[in-house]
Design a protein around this motif. Structure first.
Motif, PDB file in Angstrom:
ATOM      1  N   THR A  31       0.826  -1.212   0.000  1.00  0.00           N
ATOM      2  CA  THR A  31       0.000   0.000   0.000  1.00  0.00           C
ATOM      3  C   THR A  31       0.860   1.261   0.000  1.00  0.00           C
ATOM      4  O   THR A  31       2.003   1.256   0.458  1.00  0.00           O
ATOM      5  N   GLY A  32       0.252   2.333  -0.521  1.00  0.00           N
ATOM      6  CA  GLY A  32       0.839   3.662  -0.397  1.00  0.00           C
ATOM      7  C   GLY A  32       1.845   4.062  -1.443  1.00  0.00           C
ATOM      8  O   GLY A  32       2.279   5.215  -1.471  1.00  0.00           O
ATOM      9  N   LYS A  42       3.103  -4.440 -12.528  1.00  0.00           N
ATOM     10  CA  LYS A  42       3.995  -4.727 -11.403  1.00  0.00           C
ATOM     11  C   LYS A  42       3.218  -5.319 -10.235  1.00  0.00           C
ATOM     12  O   LYS A  42       3.684  -6.270  -9.575  1.00  0.00           O
ATOM     13  N   LEU A  43       2.015  -4.777  -9.974  1.00  0.00           N
ATOM     14  CA  LEU A  43       1.206  -5.313  -8.884  1.00  0.00           C
ATOM     15  C   LEU A  43       0.731  -6.730  -9.198  1.00  0.00           C
ATOM     16  O   LEU A  43       0.637  -7.582  -8.317  1.00  0.00           O
ATOM     17  N   LYS A  44       0.437  -6.978 -10.457  1.00  0.00           N
ATOM     18  CA  LYS A  44       0.044  -8.344 -10.843  1.00  0.00           C
ATOM     19  C   LYS A  44       1.197  -9.316 -10.605  1.00  0.00           C
ATOM     20  O   LYS A  44       0.991 -10.444 -10.143  1.00  0.00           O
ATOM     21  N   GLU A  45       2.402  -8.858 -10.903  1.00  0.00           N
ATOM     22  CA  GLU A  45       3.576  -9.700 -10.667  1.00  0.00           C
ATOM     23  C   GLU A  45       3.720 -10.052  -9.182  1.00  0.00           C
ATOM     24  O   GLU A  45       4.253 -11.099  -8.821  1.00  0.00           O
ATOM     25  N   LYS A  46       3.241  -9.129  -8.312  1.00  0.00           N
ATOM     26  CA  LYS A  46       3.342  -9.337  -6.873  1.00  0.00           C
ATOM     27  C   LYS A  46       2.126 -10.082  -6.319  1.00  0.00           C
ATOM     28  O   LYS A  46       1.953 -10.190  -5.107  1.00  0.00           O
ATOM     29  N   GLY A  47       1.263 -10.555  -7.233  1.00  0.00           N
ATOM     30  CA  GLY A  47       0.163 -11.419  -6.810  1.00  0.00           C
ATOM     31  C   GLY A  47      -1.180 -10.758  -6.655  1.00  0.00           C
ATOM     32  O   GLY A  47      -2.166 -11.415  -6.308  1.00  0.00           O
ATOM     33  N   VAL A  48      -1.272  -9.442  -6.890  1.00  0.00           N
ATOM     34  CA  VAL A  48      -2.556  -8.744  -6.760  1.00  0.00           C
ATOM     35  C   VAL A  48      -3.431  -9.095  -7.965  1.00  0.00           C
ATOM     36  O   VAL A  48      -2.972  -9.077  -9.112  1.00  0.00           O
ATOM     37  N   SER A  49      -4.701  -9.414  -7.708  1.00  0.00           N
ATOM     38  CA  SER A  49      -5.622  -9.825  -8.766  1.00  0.00           C
ATOM     39  C   SER A  49      -6.669  -8.739  -9.002  1.00  0.00           C
ATOM     40  O   SER A  49      -7.315  -8.265  -8.059  1.00  0.00           O
ATOM     41  N   GLU A  59      -2.549   0.053 -18.844  1.00  0.00           N
ATOM     42  CA  GLU A  59      -1.385   0.203 -17.963  1.00  0.00           C
ATOM     43  C   GLU A  59      -1.344   1.563 -17.270  1.00  0.00           C
ATOM     44  O   GLU A  59      -0.564   2.441 -17.600  1.00  0.00           O
ATOM     45  N   HIS A  60      -2.236   1.751 -16.290  1.00  0.00           N
ATOM     46  CA  HIS A  60      -2.237   2.965 -15.476  1.00  0.00           C
ATOM     47  C   HIS A  60      -1.291   2.805 -14.286  1.00  0.00           C
ATOM     48  O   HIS A  60      -0.993   1.693 -13.856  1.00  0.00           O
ATOM     49  N   LYS A  61      -0.872   3.919 -13.744  1.00  0.00           N
ATOM     50  CA  LYS A  61      -0.222   3.928 -12.441  1.00  0.00           C
ATOM     51  C   LYS A  61      -1.321   3.910 -11.383  1.00  0.00           C
ATOM     52  O   LYS A  61      -2.306   4.659 -11.480  1.00  0.00           O
ATOM     53  N   ILE A  62      -1.167   3.070 -10.391  1.00  0.00           N
ATOM     54  CA  ILE A  62      -2.169   2.975  -9.340  1.00  0.00           C
ATOM     55  C   ILE A  62      -1.482   2.866  -7.984  1.00  0.00           C
ATOM     56  O   ILE A  62      -0.275   2.648  -7.885  1.00  0.00           O
ATOM     57  N   LYS A  63      -2.312   3.021  -6.959  1.00  0.00           N
ATOM     58  CA  LYS A  63      -1.826   2.889  -5.587  1.00  0.00           C
ATOM     59  C   LYS A  63      -2.823   2.030  -4.829  1.00  0.00           C
ATOM     60  O   LYS A  63      -4.036   2.199  -4.982  1.00  0.00           O
ATOM     61  N   LEU A  64      -2.341   1.108  -4.028  1.00  0.00           N
ATOM     62  CA  LEU A  64      -3.231   0.305  -3.203  1.00  0.00           C
ATOM     63  C   LEU A  64      -3.518   1.021  -1.889  1.00  0.00           C
ATOM     64  O   LEU A  64      -2.622   1.619  -1.278  1.00  0.00           O
ATOM     65  N   ILE A  65      -4.793   0.971  -1.473  1.00  0.00           N
ATOM     66  CA  ILE A  65      -5.166   1.445  -0.142  1.00  0.00           C
ATOM     67  C   ILE A  65      -5.894   0.310   0.574  1.00  0.00           C
ATOM     68  O   ILE A  65      -6.482  -0.557  -0.052  1.00  0.00           O
ATOM     69  N   ILE A  97     -10.140  -4.617   3.324  1.00  0.00           N
ATOM     70  CA  ILE A  97     -10.553  -4.484   1.929  1.00  0.00           C
ATOM     71  C   ILE A  97      -9.509  -3.639   1.216  1.00  0.00           C
ATOM     72  O   ILE A  97      -9.172  -2.539   1.669  1.00  0.00           O
ATOM     73  N   TYR A  98      -9.000  -4.161   0.106  1.00  0.00           N
ATOM     74  CA  TYR A  98      -7.976  -3.445  -0.659  1.00  0.00           C
ATOM     75  C   TYR A  98      -8.588  -2.879  -1.936  1.00  0.00           C
ATOM     76  O   TYR A  98      -9.346  -3.547  -2.636  1.00  0.00           O
ATOM     77  N   TRP A  99      -8.237  -1.639  -2.205  1.00  0.00           N
ATOM     78  CA  TRP A  99      -8.670  -0.956  -3.422  1.00  0.00           C
ATOM     79  C   TRP A  99      -7.438  -0.472  -4.186  1.00  0.00           C
ATOM     80  O   TRP A  99      -6.463  -0.012  -3.577  1.00  0.00           O
ATOM     81  N   ALA A 100      -7.522  -0.562  -5.500  1.00  0.00           N
ATOM     82  CA  ALA A 100      -6.528   0.094  -6.362  1.00  0.00           C
ATOM     83  C   ALA A 100      -7.118   1.431  -6.764  1.00  0.00           C
ATOM     84  O   ALA A 100      -8.216   1.491  -7.319  1.00  0.00           O
ATOM     85  N   VAL A 101      -6.413   2.510  -6.439  1.00  0.00           N
ATOM     86  CA  VAL A 101      -6.938   3.849  -6.735  1.00  0.00           C
ATOM     87  C   VAL A 101      -6.074   4.518  -7.804  1.00  0.00           C
ATOM     88  O   VAL A 101      -4.867   4.292  -7.875  1.00  0.00           O
TER      89      VAL A 101
END
Length: 299
Positions: free
Chosen positions: A230-231, A238-245, A252-258, A267-271
């Motif tokens: 997060t943050g 890159k997040l998919k590579e780290k296991g986020v589904s 291919e946007h830049k996102i941040k997990l919260i 609950i995790y959100w990609a913002v």
């Protein structure tokens, strides 16, 4: 006891004079005008009590129930039907989703049904004097209130507001009225208190000026998020590579997990960028997400 009272009174009076001088100089206002109006301002203890207990301290599940519920959604749909022409015109002129504009007004003032309990002069004066952590910010907003009142020949004591000094249907702070409010109904006046049309145009202009990207995503729930991810702004790949589904394909946007806590559940959100734009209105993740979910419900 008398000596203590005299000391506290003199200390408060001296602080008020310092604030008056600072505002008069910074905003190029007549010093007598500033002093006269500040002499009418009152310290309201309830203001400092409320600002120390904002709704944003609630857990996400409880917070969401306040702003995204059947009643607010139903009233929001009525509001959208009533102001469809203005909302769609604002979308076309400012390139901000009409549902997002409506949802901001729904969260801020229950689509105009909220009646402000305080007056802006007392609220901002109280916070400038007694809320040390953000005294500088509220002194700045107090100055903007006096500038707005002076330029428009309005008695600042008669301007109603929230406990934090936010004004009108869109709950703009005074500095934002001066920067972003627009005469959307084209009647020659910028009126966020009585003109819903001006409020709609002003919310749209605020979001546009803060960089809203039309048609871009705002936020999406994800699976297998983890606190350590997060943050930080990262690419979706890159997040998919780290296991986020992700629930569906995204470019291919830049996102941040919260992460938001709902009872025992995380609950995790990609913002996305637009989520951060909503947070320029209110810096809370819960606030921005409530606006988004209410907007989706209004479609």
């Amino acid at each position: 006891m008398f000596v203590l009272f005299f000391y506290l009174f003199f200390s408060s009076f001296s602080h008020s004079l310092v604030i008056a001088d600072k505002i008069a100089e910074k905003f190029d206002l007549p010093r007598n005008y500033v002093k006269e109006n500040l002499s009418k301002a009152e310290i309201v203890d309830k203001v400092t009590d409320l600002i120390s207990k904002p709704a944003e301290t609630k857990e996400w599940g409880d917070y969401k129930k306040i702003f995204v519920n059947e009643q607010r959604i139903s009233l929001g749909k009525d509001f959208y039907r009533k102001y469809r022409e203005e909302l769609e015109r604002a979308e076309n002129e400012f390139y901000v989703s009409s549902e997002i504009i409506a949802a901001v007004l729904g969260v801020e003032t229950f689509f105009g049904r909220y009646s402000p309990e305080f007056n802006a002069l007392d609220s901002l004066y109280t916070l400038a004097m007694n809320y040390e952590r953000r005294s500088e910010y509220f002194t700045y907003e107090l100055g903007n209130l006096l500038l707005y009142s002076y330029k428009n020949n309005i008695n600042p004591k008669e301007i109603r507001s929230s406990y934090a000094g936010a004004i009108g249907y869109p709950q703009f702070m005074p500095s934002n009225i001066l920067k972003y409010a627009v005469d959307f109904d084209e009647d020659g006046l910028v009126d966020l208190v009585n003109s819903m049309s001006d409020a709609i145009g002003s919310v749209a202009n605020f979001l546009k000026q803060h960089g809203w990207h039309y048609s871009d995503p705002t936020a999406v729930t994800v699976a297998f998020g983890r606190e350590r991810l997060t943050g930080e702004w990262m690419s979706i790949s890159k997040l998919k590579e780290k296991g986020v589904s992700f629930p569906f394909g995204l470019s291919e946007h830049k996102i941040k997990l919260i992460r938001l806590k709902d009872g025992e559940n995380d609950i995790y959100w990609a913002v996305f960028h637009n989520f951060e734009v909503l947070k320029r209105y209110n810096p809370s993740n819960k606030y921005a997400l409530s606006v988004l979910l209410l907007a989706v419900a209004l479609k």
